[in-house]
Enzyme design. Structure first.
Site, PDB file in Angstrom:
ATOM      1  N   HIS A  26      -4.369   6.161  -1.555  1.00 12.36           N
ATOM      2  CA  HIS A  26      -5.047   6.116  -0.256  1.00 12.36           C
ATOM      3  C   HIS A  26      -4.074   6.353   0.902  1.00 12.36           C
ATOM      4  O   HIS A  26      -4.499   6.656   2.012  1.00 12.36           O
ATOM      5  CB  HIS A  26      -5.709   4.746  -0.101  1.00 12.36           C
ATOM      6  CG  HIS A  26      -7.096   4.800   0.477  1.00 12.36           C
ATOM      7  ND1 HIS A  26      -7.895   5.927   0.460  1.00 12.36           N
ATOM      8  CD2 HIS A  26      -7.830   3.836   1.113  1.00 12.36           C
ATOM      9  CE1 HIS A  26      -9.061   5.653   1.040  1.00 12.36           C
ATOM     10  NE2 HIS A  26      -9.035   4.403   1.447  1.00 12.36           N
ATOM     11  N   ASN A  71     -10.069   1.515   7.859  1.00 12.17           N
ATOM     12  CA  ASN A  71     -11.436   1.446   8.380  1.00 12.17           C
ATOM     13  C   ASN A  71     -11.541   1.551   9.892  1.00 12.17           C
ATOM     14  O   ASN A  71     -12.641   1.695  10.428  1.00 12.17           O
ATOM     15  CB  ASN A  71     -12.107   0.139   7.929  1.00 12.17           C
ATOM     16  CG  ASN A  71     -12.330   0.101   6.431  1.00 12.17           C
ATOM     17  OD1 ASN A  71     -11.953   1.022   5.708  1.00 12.17           O
ATOM     18  ND2 ASN A  71     -12.946  -0.960   5.956  1.00 12.17           N
ATOM     19  N   ASN A  88     -14.021   5.914   4.422  1.00 14.95           N
ATOM     20  CA  ASN A  88     -14.174   5.006   5.562  1.00 14.95           C
ATOM     21  C   ASN A  88     -13.317   5.389   6.767  1.00 14.95           C
ATOM     22  O   ASN A  88     -13.717   5.164   7.909  1.00 14.95           O
ATOM     23  CB  ASN A  88     -13.852   3.570   5.134  1.00 14.95           C
ATOM     24  CG  ASN A  88     -14.926   2.988   4.243  1.00 14.95           C
ATOM     25  OD1 ASN A  88     -16.096   3.345   4.345  1.00 14.95           O
ATOM     26  ND2 ASN A  88     -14.535   2.101   3.340  1.00 14.95           N
ATOM     27  N   TYR A 123       0.808  -1.223   0.000  1.00 16.84           N
ATOM     28  CA  TYR A 123       0.000   0.000   0.000  1.00 16.84           C
ATOM     29  C   TYR A 123       0.842   1.275   0.000  1.00 16.84           C
ATOM     30  O   TYR A 123       0.297   2.378  -0.131  1.00 16.84           O
ATOM     31  CB  TYR A 123      -0.905   0.031   1.236  1.00 16.84           C
ATOM     32  CG  TYR A 123      -1.926  -1.066   1.292  1.00 16.84           C
ATOM     33  CD1 TYR A 123      -3.015  -1.080   0.426  1.00 16.84           C
ATOM     34  CD2 TYR A 123      -1.811  -2.103   2.214  1.00 16.84           C
ATOM     35  CE1 TYR A 123      -3.961  -2.091   0.474  1.00 16.84           C
ATOM     36  CE2 TYR A 123      -2.758  -3.125   2.278  1.00 16.84           C
ATOM     37  CZ  TYR A 123      -3.819  -3.112   1.404  1.00 16.84           C
ATOM     38  OH  TYR A 123      -4.751  -4.123   1.457  1.00 16.84           O
TER      39      TYR A 123
END
Length: 209
Positions: free
Chosen positions: A42, A88, A134, A37
């Site tokens: 994000h 989240n 989120n 990631y």
């Protein structure tokens, strides 16, 4: 082994010097842990805090619910947090460290990606909805409020219908990678301004620049 025990038991009492709460700040960058990631849109929150660490010469330590580092500027004590809870559950990490270090909500700044802004656009807000994000949704749940400072970094919305997740979890394109260094430096400047000059002056000086 020592690092493992620190992570497991959180034996460090505090990262910030004991001082009046209004001189303490929490900057939380949102993202997902894991090398897969690291270069995704994000994870811009993590990337901006890494830039700040480079400029202010501090390192992150893996502790309870995230990687934490701290530095001082003109009498202010700043705690930087990259949650290990995944996007989240960002609110859990924020609330834990905010309470542990006794940092007032008005001195908390959440750094996040935003598909509603063109790539590289930076915007500071003092309240607002989660906008379907989120991470912000979970923070709102833990704080029981939409009145918290958030630094939104535009990642654009160059995706077709139904491909939003793939887009934000996708890596920067070549043009974005070339522009990122300057944008990261500007983002770091915004954070320091937030700490030293306050939210209103920073909004006037940095928003949409």
């Amino acid at each position: 082994m020592i690092q493992f025990l620190r992570t497991l038991f959180g034996n460090k009492k505090s990262f910030l010097e004991e001082t009046e709460p209004m001189k303490k700040y929490l900057i939380i960058g949102l993202g997902n842990i894991g090398s897969e990631y690291a270069e995704t849109r994000h994870n811009i929150g993590f990337k901006i805090l890494d830039q700040l660490a480079k400029e202010k010469d501090f390192t992150f330590e893996t502790v309870k619910l995230g990687d934490v580092g701290s530095f001082k500027v003109k009498g202010r004590n700043i705690l930087c947090l990259k949650p290990s809870t995944y996007m989240n559950r960002s609110g859990k990490a924020l609330k834990y460290w905010m309470d542990k270090e006794r940092i007032p909500l008005e001195n908390v700044l959440v750094v996040t990606d935003d598909i509603n802004l063109e790539f590289g656009t930076i915007r500071l807000k003092t309240k607002g909805s989660d906008g379907g994000h989120n991470g912000l949704k979970d923070i709102q749940l833990y704080l029981n409020s939409v009145n918290y400072n958030r630094f939104r970094f535009g990642v654009g919305a160059e995706f077709s219908k139904g491909r939003q997740v793939d887009y934000v979890l996708g890596e920067w394109n070549e043009k974005e990678r070339e522009a990122l260094p300057e944008r990261l430096e500007r983002s770091s400047q915004l954070i320091i301004s937030f700490v030293l000059s306050g939210v209103k002056i920073t909004m006037n000086h940095f928003n949409n620049t």
